[in-house]
Scaffold this motif. Sequence first.
Motif, PDB file in Angstrom:
ATOM      1  N   GLY A  10       0.849  -1.254  -0.020  1.00 35.90           N
ATOM      2  CA  GLY A  10      -0.127   0.031   0.136  1.00 35.90           C
ATOM      3  C   GLY A  10       0.776   1.321   0.135  1.00 35.90           C
ATOM      4  N   VAL A  11       2.112   1.239   0.749  1.00 38.21           N
ATOM      5  CA  VAL A  11       2.910   2.300   0.889  1.00 38.21           C
ATOM      6  C   VAL A  11       3.433   2.322  -0.516  1.00 38.21           C
ATOM      7  CG1 VAL A  11       5.061   3.158   1.995  1.00 38.21           C
ATOM      8  CG2 VAL A  11       3.213   2.240   3.290  1.00 38.21           C
ATOM      9  N   THR A  12       3.949   1.362  -1.135  1.00 38.19           N
ATOM     10  CA  THR A  12       4.468   1.237  -2.460  1.00 38.19           C
ATOM     11  C   THR A  12       3.531   2.066  -3.497  1.00 38.19           C
ATOM     12  OG1 THR A  12       5.760  -0.428  -1.895  1.00 38.19           O
ATOM     13  CG2 THR A  12       5.500   0.100  -4.452  1.00 38.19           C
ATOM     14  N   GLY A  13       2.318   1.707  -3.596  1.00 40.78           N
ATOM     15  CA  GLY A  13       1.383   2.094  -4.243  1.00 40.78           C
ATOM     16  C   GLY A  13       0.815   3.663  -4.221  1.00 40.78           C
ATOM     17  N   ALA A  14       1.113   4.138  -2.921  1.00 38.49           N
ATOM     18  CA  ALA A  14       0.902   5.503  -2.639  1.00 38.49           C
ATOM     19  C   ALA A  14       1.985   6.319  -3.203  1.00 38.49           C
ATOM     20  CB  ALA A  14       0.567   5.681  -1.216  1.00 38.49           C
ATOM     21  N   GLY A  15       3.198   5.809  -2.966  1.00 39.79           N
ATOM     22  CA  GLY A  15       4.308   6.459  -3.438  1.00 39.79           C
ATOM     23  C   GLY A  15       4.434   6.655  -4.886  1.00 39.79           C
ATOM     24  N   PHE A  16       4.054   5.623  -5.651  1.00 39.36           N
ATOM     25  CA  PHE A  16       4.027   5.508  -6.961  1.00 39.36           C
ATOM     26  C   PHE A  16       2.972   6.545  -7.583  1.00 39.36           C
ATOM     27  CE2 PHE A  16       2.180   3.457 -10.965  1.00 39.36           C
ATOM     28  CZ  PHE A  16       3.062   3.306 -11.813  1.00 39.36           C
ATOM     29  N   ALA A  17       1.824   6.590  -7.007  1.00 40.48           N
ATOM     30  CA  ALA A  17       0.753   7.451  -7.309  1.00 40.48           C
ATOM     31  C   ALA A  17       1.269   8.989  -7.312  1.00 40.48           C
ATOM     32  CB  ALA A  17      -0.369   7.324  -6.534  1.00 40.48           C
ATOM     33  N   LEU A  18       2.042   9.245  -6.166  1.00 43.94           N
ATOM     34  CA  LEU A  18       2.438  10.602  -5.972  1.00 43.94           C
ATOM     35  C   LEU A  18       3.400  10.920  -7.118  1.00 43.94           C
ATOM     36  CD1 LEU A  18       2.640  10.904  -2.041  1.00 43.94           C
ATOM     37  CD2 LEU A  18       1.311  12.172  -3.522  1.00 43.94           C
ATOM     38  N   GLY A  19       4.370  10.048  -7.361  1.00 43.75           N
ATOM     39  CA  GLY A  19       5.343  10.287  -8.341  1.00 43.75           C
ATOM     40  C   GLY A  19       4.676  10.359  -9.598  1.00 43.75           C
ATOM     41  N   LEU A  20       3.661   9.678 -10.145  1.00 42.90           N
ATOM     42  CA  LEU A  20       3.035  10.156 -11.255  1.00 42.90           C
ATOM     43  C   LEU A  20       2.203  11.660 -11.304  1.00 42.90           C
ATOM     44  CD1 LEU A  20       1.425   6.687 -12.109  1.00 42.90           C
ATOM     45  CD2 LEU A  20       3.442   7.842 -12.813  1.00 42.90           C
ATOM     46  N   VAL A  21       1.619  11.941 -10.070  1.00 39.53           N
ATOM     47  CA  VAL A  21       1.279  13.178  -9.799  1.00 39.53           C
ATOM     48  C   VAL A  21       2.354  14.265  -9.899  1.00 39.53           C
ATOM     49  CG1 VAL A  21       0.147  15.000  -7.913  1.00 39.53           C
ATOM     50  CG2 VAL A  21      -0.636  12.572  -8.374  1.00 39.53           C
ATOM     51  N   ALA A  22       3.447  13.860  -9.621  1.00 38.84           N
ATOM     52  CA  ALA A  22       4.849  14.853  -9.722  1.00 38.84           C
ATOM     53  C   ALA A  22       4.867  15.274 -11.334  1.00 38.84           C
ATOM     54  CB  ALA A  22       5.812  14.412  -9.014  1.00 38.84           C
ATOM     55  N   ALA A  23       4.707  13.958 -11.968  1.00 42.87           N
ATOM     56  CA  ALA A  23       5.138  14.086 -13.509  1.00 42.87           C
ATOM     57  C   ALA A  23       4.191  14.793 -14.062  1.00 42.87           C
ATOM     58  CB  ALA A  23       5.301  12.595 -13.948  1.00 42.87           C
ATOM     59  N   CYS A  40       7.753  -0.054 -10.118  1.00 43.73           N
ATOM     60  CA  CYS A  40       7.262   1.284  -9.732  1.00 43.73           C
ATOM     61  C   CYS A  40       8.483   2.438  -9.798  1.00 43.73           C
ATOM     62  CB  CYS A  40       6.567   1.515  -8.220  1.00 43.73           C
ATOM     63  SG  CYS A  40       5.044   0.752  -8.234  1.00 43.73           S
ATOM     64  N   ASP A  41       9.820   2.233  -9.138  1.00 45.00           N
ATOM     65  CA  ASP A  41      10.576   3.157  -9.450  1.00 45.00           C
ATOM     66  C   ASP A  41      11.028   3.110 -10.769  1.00 45.00           C
ATOM     67  OD1 ASP A  41      10.838   3.385  -6.673  1.00 45.00           O
ATOM     68  OD2 ASP A  41      12.573   1.991  -6.475  1.00 45.00           O
ATOM     69  N   PHE A  42      10.871   2.293 -11.660  1.00 48.55           N
ATOM     70  CA  PHE A  42      11.587   2.431 -13.104  1.00 48.55           C
ATOM     71  C   PHE A  42      10.595   3.306 -13.977  1.00 48.55           C
ATOM     72  CE2 PHE A  42      14.948  -0.146 -12.143  1.00 48.55           C
ATOM     73  CZ  PHE A  42      15.895  -0.213 -13.244  1.00 48.55           C
ATOM     74  N   VAL A  43       9.086   3.108 -13.451  1.00 45.04           N
ATOM     75  CA  VAL A  43       8.150   3.928 -14.233  1.00 45.04           C
ATOM     76  C   VAL A  43       8.293   5.339 -13.954  1.00 45.04           C
ATOM     77  CG1 VAL A  43       5.642   4.182 -14.560  1.00 45.04           C
ATOM     78  CG2 VAL A  43       6.629   1.958 -14.321  1.00 45.04           C
ATOM     79  N   PHE A  44       8.426   5.567 -12.640  1.00 45.25           N
ATOM     80  CA  PHE A  44       8.731   6.969 -12.277  1.00 45.25           C
ATOM     81  C   PHE A  44       9.865   7.454 -12.868  1.00 45.25           C
ATOM     82  CE2 PHE A  44      10.886   9.632  -8.984  1.00 45.25           C
ATOM     83  CZ  PHE A  44       9.996  10.771  -8.994  1.00 45.25           C
ATOM     84  N   TYR A  45      10.854   6.771 -12.816  1.00 41.89           N
ATOM     85  CA  TYR A  45      12.064   7.331 -13.365  1.00 41.89           C
ATOM     86  C   TYR A  45      11.982   7.814 -14.936  1.00 41.89           C
ATOM     87  CZ  TYR A  45      14.913   5.877  -8.858  1.00 41.89           C
ATOM     88  OH  TYR A  45      15.135   6.052  -7.972  1.00 41.89           O
ATOM     89  N   GLY A  46      11.002   6.929 -15.617  1.00 40.82           N
ATOM     90  CA  GLY A  46      10.792   7.255 -17.015  1.00 40.82           C
ATOM     91  C   GLY A  46       9.775   8.349 -16.910  1.00 40.82           C
ATOM     92  N   ALA A  47       8.814   8.475 -16.151  1.00 37.51           N
ATOM     93  CA  ALA A  47       7.712   9.654 -16.366  1.00 37.51           C
ATOM     94  C   ALA A  47       8.395  11.037 -16.296  1.00 37.51           C
ATOM     95  CB  ALA A  47       6.654   9.215 -15.359  1.00 37.51           C
ATOM     96  N   VAL A  48       9.439  11.207 -15.393  1.00 35.70           N
ATOM     97  CA  VAL A  48       9.822  12.403 -14.911  1.00 35.70           C
ATOM     98  C   VAL A  48      10.366  13.012 -16.349  1.00 35.70           C
ATOM     99  CG1 VAL A  48      11.395  14.091 -13.923  1.00 35.70           C
ATOM    100  CG2 VAL A  48      10.050  12.416 -12.560  1.00 35.70           C
ATOM    101  N   PRO A  49      11.349  12.249 -17.057  1.00 37.17           N
ATOM    102  CA  PRO A  49      12.149  12.891 -18.369  1.00 37.17           C
ATOM    103  C   PRO A  49      10.956  13.167 -19.246  1.00 37.17           C
ATOM    104  CG  PRO A  49      13.418  11.404 -17.357  1.00 37.17           C
ATOM    105  CD  PRO A  49      12.041  11.124 -16.620  1.00 37.17           C
ATOM    106  N   PHE A  50      10.016  12.107 -19.462  1.00 34.86           N
ATOM    107  CA  PHE A  50       8.891  12.306 -20.418  1.00 34.86           C
ATOM    108  C   PHE A  50       7.980  13.595 -19.917  1.00 34.86           C
ATOM    109  CE2 PHE A  50       4.506  11.265 -21.699  1.00 34.86           C
ATOM    110  CZ  PHE A  50       4.688  11.138 -22.999  1.00 34.86           C
ATOM    111  N   ALA A  51       7.798  13.891 -18.927  1.00 37.88           N
ATOM    112  CA  ALA A  51       6.889  15.068 -18.578  1.00 37.88           C
ATOM    113  C   ALA A  51       7.549  16.299 -18.953  1.00 37.88           C
ATOM    114  CB  ALA A  51       6.745  15.069 -16.943  1.00 37.88           C
TER     115      ALA A  51
END
Length: 200
Positions: free
Chosen positions: A30-43, A88-99
């Motif tokens: 659940g913590v992992t999922g919440a962190g992932f969601a916040l990472g996508l919000v950041a992107a 989740c980490d790798f998706v987040f790391y890719g989402a930021v440059p894409f953003a």
Amino acid sequence: MLDRLIRPLIDPPLNRLGRTLANTGVSANGVTGAGFALGLVAAVTIAVGAPGWALLPLLASRLLDGLDGAVARATRTTDFGGYLDIWCDFVFYGAVPFAFAVLDPANALPAAFLLLAFYVNGTSFLGYSIMAEKRGLTSQAQGVKSLYYSAGLLEGTETIVFFVLLCLLPGLFAPLAWGFGVLCLFTAVARVANARSLLT
């Protein structure tokens, strides 16, 4: 490079907080999922033109990324939890440059190079982890992890600092992305060389 210096400082408070959350019934996934969601919000926040505001969800997501392991250690670690965390980490790391490419089309080429460098470095990271598992190699130098990987010039701490700089200085995205990408490639080459010496 900095992870092994930072871990002894951040692990004790994270572990205390992780035990507290675990006692309330919060799950590591659940913590992992919440962190992932916040990472996508950041992107998304970066992509719509507010990179400065993206710092809040970005840093919160990284806090939760460190906290999920603490919750798992306080309850029960699972292979799926480790798998979910790295995915989740790798998706987040890719989402930021894409953003940042979405934010400004002029960022497209440096963003593409940065994503290539992340891809190359990621394969050196994950490939080594697979072979290390096969040979029974382990280490806690970067903290207690589900995956064993060799240290490198750029690790999680450096990437977070880099993303913070991008949010604070979005106008410098291109030179920062080119520079960080080169360092990522250097890290990957060093990991391959290290793997060659350890796995042959």
